[in-house]
Design a protein around this motif. Sequence first.
Motif, PDB file in Angstrom:
ATOM      1  N   THR A   1       0.851  -1.195   0.000  1.00  0.00           N
ATOM      2  CA  THR A   1       0.000   0.000   0.000  1.00  0.00           C
ATOM      3  C   THR A   1       0.886   1.244   0.000  1.00  0.00           C
ATOM      4  OG1 THR A   1      -0.123   0.157   2.407  1.00  0.00           O
ATOM      5  CG2 THR A   1      -1.841  -1.144   1.314  1.00  0.00           C
ATOM      6  N   ILE A   2       0.298   2.354  -0.419  1.00  0.00           N
ATOM      7  CA  ILE A   2       1.006   3.630  -0.457  1.00  0.00           C
ATOM      8  C   ILE A   2       0.095   4.698   0.127  1.00  0.00           C
ATOM      9  CG2 ILE A   2       1.996   5.412  -1.948  1.00  0.00           C
ATOM     10  CD1 ILE A   2       2.852   3.268  -3.865  1.00  0.00           C
ATOM     11  N   PRO A   3       0.607   5.527   1.059  1.00  0.00           N
ATOM     12  CA  PRO A   3      -0.215   6.620   1.585  1.00  0.00           C
ATOM     13  C   PRO A   3      -0.646   7.555   0.454  1.00  0.00           C
ATOM     14  CG  PRO A   3       1.753   6.339   2.916  1.00  0.00           C
ATOM     15  CD  PRO A   3       1.913   5.470   1.701  1.00  0.00           C
ATOM     16  N   PRO A   4      -1.831   8.137   0.561  1.00  0.00           N
ATOM     17  CA  PRO A   4      -2.396   8.922  -0.541  1.00  0.00           C
ATOM     18  C   PRO A   4      -1.565  10.112  -1.012  1.00  0.00           C
ATOM     19  CG  PRO A   4      -3.832   8.969   1.384  1.00  0.00           C
ATOM     20  CD  PRO A   4      -2.726   8.033   1.682  1.00  0.00           C
ATOM     21  N   ASP A   5      -0.864  10.797  -0.123  1.00  0.00           N
ATOM     22  CA  ASP A   5      -0.148  12.016  -0.516  1.00  0.00           C
ATOM     23  C   ASP A   5       1.334  11.783  -0.810  1.00  0.00           C
ATOM     24  OD1 ASP A   5      -2.534  13.305  -0.160  1.00  0.00           O
ATOM     25  OD2 ASP A   5      -2.073  13.964   1.878  1.00  0.00           O
ATOM     26  N   THR A   6       1.745  10.557  -0.965  1.00  0.00           N
ATOM     27  CA  THR A   6       3.154  10.213  -1.125  1.00  0.00           C
ATOM     28  C   THR A   6       3.828  10.956  -2.283  1.00  0.00           C
ATOM     29  OG1 THR A   6       2.745   8.032  -0.208  1.00  0.00           O
ATOM     30  CG2 THR A   6       4.768   8.305  -1.463  1.00  0.00           C
ATOM     31  N   PHE A   7       3.163  11.102  -3.409  1.00  0.00           N
ATOM     32  CA  PHE A   7       3.797  11.671  -4.601  1.00  0.00           C
ATOM     33  C   PHE A   7       3.263  13.060  -4.966  1.00  0.00           C
ATOM     34  CE2 PHE A   7       3.598   6.977  -5.188  1.00  0.00           C
ATOM     35  CZ  PHE A   7       4.938   6.732  -4.939  1.00  0.00           C
ATOM     36  N   LEU A   8       2.400  13.636  -4.137  1.00  0.00           N
ATOM     37  CA  LEU A   8       1.797  14.924  -4.476  1.00  0.00           C
ATOM     38  C   LEU A   8       2.779  16.087  -4.470  1.00  0.00           C
ATOM     39  CD1 LEU A   8      -1.730  14.773  -2.822  1.00  0.00           C
ATOM     40  CD2 LEU A   8      -1.095  14.462  -5.218  1.00  0.00           C
ATOM     41  N   ASP A   9       3.869  15.980  -3.729  1.00  0.00           N
ATOM     42  CA  ASP A   9       4.849  17.067  -3.687  1.00  0.00           C
ATOM     43  C   ASP A   9       5.955  16.889  -4.718  1.00  0.00           C
ATOM     44  OD1 ASP A   9       3.568  18.473  -1.676  1.00  0.00           O
ATOM     45  OD2 ASP A   9       4.609  17.381  -0.082  1.00  0.00           O
ATOM     46  N   LEU A  10       5.668  16.158  -5.765  1.00  0.00           N
ATOM     47  CA  LEU A  10       6.628  15.944  -6.847  1.00  0.00           C
ATOM     48  C   LEU A  10       6.057  16.559  -8.128  1.00  0.00           C
ATOM     49  CD1 LEU A  10       7.549  12.206  -6.081  1.00  0.00           C
ATOM     50  CD2 LEU A  10       8.820  14.270  -5.421  1.00  0.00           C
ATOM     51  N   PRO A  11       6.126  17.886  -8.258  1.00  0.00           N
ATOM     52  CA  PRO A  11       5.445  18.573  -9.363  1.00  0.00           C
ATOM     53  C   PRO A  11       5.960  18.225 -10.761  1.00  0.00           C
ATOM     54  CG  PRO A  11       6.912  20.080  -8.215  1.00  0.00           C
ATOM     55  CD  PRO A  11       6.879  18.812  -7.415  1.00  0.00           C
ATOM     56  N   GLN A  12       7.187  17.762 -10.890  1.00  0.00           N
ATOM     57  CA  GLN A  12       7.754  17.438 -12.200  1.00  0.00           C
ATOM     58  C   GLN A  12       7.694  15.948 -12.539  1.00  0.00           C
ATOM     59  OE1 GLN A  12       8.791  19.829 -14.344  1.00  0.00           O
ATOM     60  NE2 GLN A  12       8.088  21.264 -12.775  1.00  0.00           N
ATOM     61  N   LEU A  13       7.116  15.136 -11.654  1.00  0.00           N
ATOM     62  CA  LEU A  13       7.100  13.693 -11.864  1.00  0.00           C
ATOM     63  C   LEU A  13       6.356  13.335 -13.151  1.00  0.00           C
ATOM     64  CD1 LEU A  13       8.067  11.058 -10.544  1.00  0.00           C
ATOM     65  CD2 LEU A  13       5.816  10.876  -9.483  1.00  0.00           C
ATOM     66  N   MET A  14       7.087  12.709 -14.077  1.00  0.00           N
ATOM     67  CA  MET A  14       6.515  12.314 -15.354  1.00  0.00           C
ATOM     68  C   MET A  14       6.406  10.790 -15.486  1.00  0.00           C
ATOM     69  SD  MET A  14       5.872  15.124 -16.699  1.00  0.00           S
ATOM     70  CE  MET A  14       5.797  15.327 -18.437  1.00  0.00           C
ATOM     71  N   LYS A  15       7.314  10.066 -14.825  1.00  0.00           N
ATOM     72  CA  LYS A  15       7.280   8.613 -14.923  1.00  0.00           C
ATOM     73  C   LYS A  15       7.472   8.013 -13.540  1.00  0.00           C
ATOM     74  CE  LYS A  15       8.817   4.660 -17.529  1.00  0.00           C
ATOM     75  NZ  LYS A  15       9.529   4.189 -18.701  1.00  0.00           N
ATOM     76  N   LEU A  16       6.458   7.267 -13.117  1.00  0.00           N
ATOM     77  CA  LEU A  16       6.450   6.569 -11.839  1.00  0.00           C
ATOM     78  C   LEU A  16       6.270   5.088 -12.141  1.00  0.00           C
ATOM     79  CD1 LEU A  16       6.329   6.489  -8.728  1.00  0.00           C
ATOM     80  CD2 LEU A  16       3.879   6.990  -8.911  1.00  0.00           C
ATOM     81  N   VAL A  17       7.277   4.271 -11.795  1.00  0.00           N
ATOM     82  CA  VAL A  17       7.242   2.849 -12.100  1.00  0.00           C
ATOM     83  C   VAL A  17       6.975   2.086 -10.803  1.00  0.00           C
ATOM     84  CG1 VAL A  17       8.472   0.914 -13.146  1.00  0.00           C
ATOM     85  CG2 VAL A  17       8.938   3.239 -13.931  1.00  0.00           C
ATOM     86  N   LEU A  18       5.830   1.398 -10.752  1.00  0.00           N
ATOM     87  CA  LEU A  18       5.404   0.676  -9.552  1.00  0.00           C
ATOM     88  C   LEU A  18       5.106  -0.803  -9.838  1.00  0.00           C
ATOM     89  CD1 LEU A  18       2.948   3.367  -8.124  1.00  0.00           C
ATOM     90  CD2 LEU A  18       5.220   2.792  -7.244  1.00  0.00           C
ATOM     91  N   LEU A  19       5.483  -1.311 -10.977  1.00  0.00           N
ATOM     92  CA  LEU A  19       5.124  -2.684 -11.329  1.00  0.00           C
ATOM     93  C   LEU A  19       5.874  -3.711 -10.480  1.00  0.00           C
ATOM     94  CD1 LEU A  19       7.570  -3.918 -13.428  1.00  0.00           C
ATOM     95  CD2 LEU A  19       6.583  -2.104 -14.771  1.00  0.00           C
ATOM     96  N   ASN A  20       5.342  -4.929 -10.477  1.00  0.00           N
ATOM     97  CA  ASN A  20       5.922  -6.060  -9.746  1.00  0.00           C
ATOM     98  C   ASN A  20       6.028  -5.822  -8.236  1.00  0.00           C
ATOM     99  OD1 ASN A  20       6.210  -7.648 -12.049  1.00  0.00           O
ATOM    100  ND2 ASN A  20       8.211  -6.766 -12.504  1.00  0.00           N
ATOM    101  N   ASN A  21       4.972  -5.285  -7.666  1.00  0.00           N
ATOM    102  CA  ASN A  21       4.833  -5.160  -6.223  1.00  0.00           C
ATOM    103  C   ASN A  21       3.579  -5.938  -5.819  1.00  0.00           C
ATOM    104  OD1 ASN A  21       6.863  -3.248  -4.898  1.00  0.00           O
ATOM    105  ND2 ASN A  21       6.281  -2.114  -6.731  1.00  0.00           N
ATOM    106  N   PRO A  22       3.531  -6.498  -4.622  1.00  0.00           N
ATOM    107  CA  PRO A  22       2.372  -7.296  -4.190  1.00  0.00           C
ATOM    108  C   PRO A  22       1.242  -6.421  -3.625  1.00  0.00           C
ATOM    109  CG  PRO A  22       4.055  -7.378  -2.505  1.00  0.00           C
ATOM    110  CD  PRO A  22       4.626  -6.585  -3.648  1.00  0.00           C
ATOM    111  N   TRP A  23       0.586  -5.665  -4.482  1.00  0.00           N
ATOM    112  CA  TRP A  23      -0.432  -4.703  -4.063  1.00  0.00           C
ATOM    113  C   TRP A  23      -1.585  -5.353  -3.305  1.00  0.00           C
ATOM    114  CZ3 TRP A  23       1.491  -0.197  -4.135  1.00  0.00           C
ATOM    115  CH2 TRP A  23       2.412   0.163  -5.114  1.00  0.00           C
ATOM    116  N   GLN A  24      -2.032  -4.650  -2.279  1.00  0.00           N
ATOM    117  CA  GLN A  24      -3.238  -5.015  -1.545  1.00  0.00           C
ATOM    118  C   GLN A  24      -4.316  -4.037  -2.008  1.00  0.00           C
ATOM    119  OE1 GLN A  24      -3.627  -7.581   0.700  1.00  0.00           O
ATOM    120  NE2 GLN A  24      -1.574  -8.152   0.076  1.00  0.00           N
ATOM    121  N   CYS A  25      -5.058  -4.412  -3.006  1.00  0.00           N
ATOM    122  CA  CYS A  25      -6.080  -3.532  -3.576  1.00  0.00           C
ATOM    123  C   CYS A  25      -7.347  -3.610  -2.727  1.00  0.00           C
ATOM    124  CB  CYS A  25      -6.337  -3.892  -5.026  1.00  0.00           C
ATOM    125  SG  CYS A  25      -4.900  -3.613  -6.059  1.00  0.00           S
TER     126      CYS A  25
END
Length: 197
Positions: A153-177
């Motif tokens: 899991t990832i907290p909701p605001d984890t990436f909000l302070d990254l204004p220039q983020l263009m590519k976020l790679v999160l594949l191959n993680n054991p997500w709890q959806c």
Amino acid sequence: MTIILAWYRDLIELTMSSNLMTMVQPGAFSNLIQIGVLNLRLNNLTTIKSDSNSITNIQSGAILNLPKMRELNLQSNQITDIRPGTFSNLPNLPRLRLSSNHITNIWPGAFSSLPQLRWLDMCSNQLTYIQADAFSNLPQLSYLNLASNQIATIPPDTFLDLPQLMKLVLLNNPWQCDCRMVAFSLSSAEMLTNTIK
């Protein structure tokens, strides 16, 4: 074997990969004021107090006064922890490779002294959780790779302070959806909408 790097003040690139280094002493690279690329990959660093390979822990102040550093490659070592102050003397560093280590924790503010960081690769570690302030003060970060970790899991605001983020790679993680990811999903959708505008 001890190598005295202080004699090589004009060195612009240093590759010390594929050694059996386990520790870097404080100040080991402090006189390399012209260094642009430091490659310590494929070692057994566990502690970077200053220089070593096989690093497991990079202590605060281990890497001193390297304002011209363009790339720091610490991939394929034994690093387990990234603490605040670890990279405090690399204010202009744009590229950091920490992939294929054993990192389980990123402390809040661990990268906050890297305002010019644009590219961060942390794939193939053992991260299970990302703390909300782990990526604070990274206004230029455009690429972040967290693939092949153990993130559920990832907290909701984890990436909000990254204004220039263009590519976020999160594949191959054991997500709890489940319900814990709803807030992250909604904040991510808002972040993407704001980026596209």
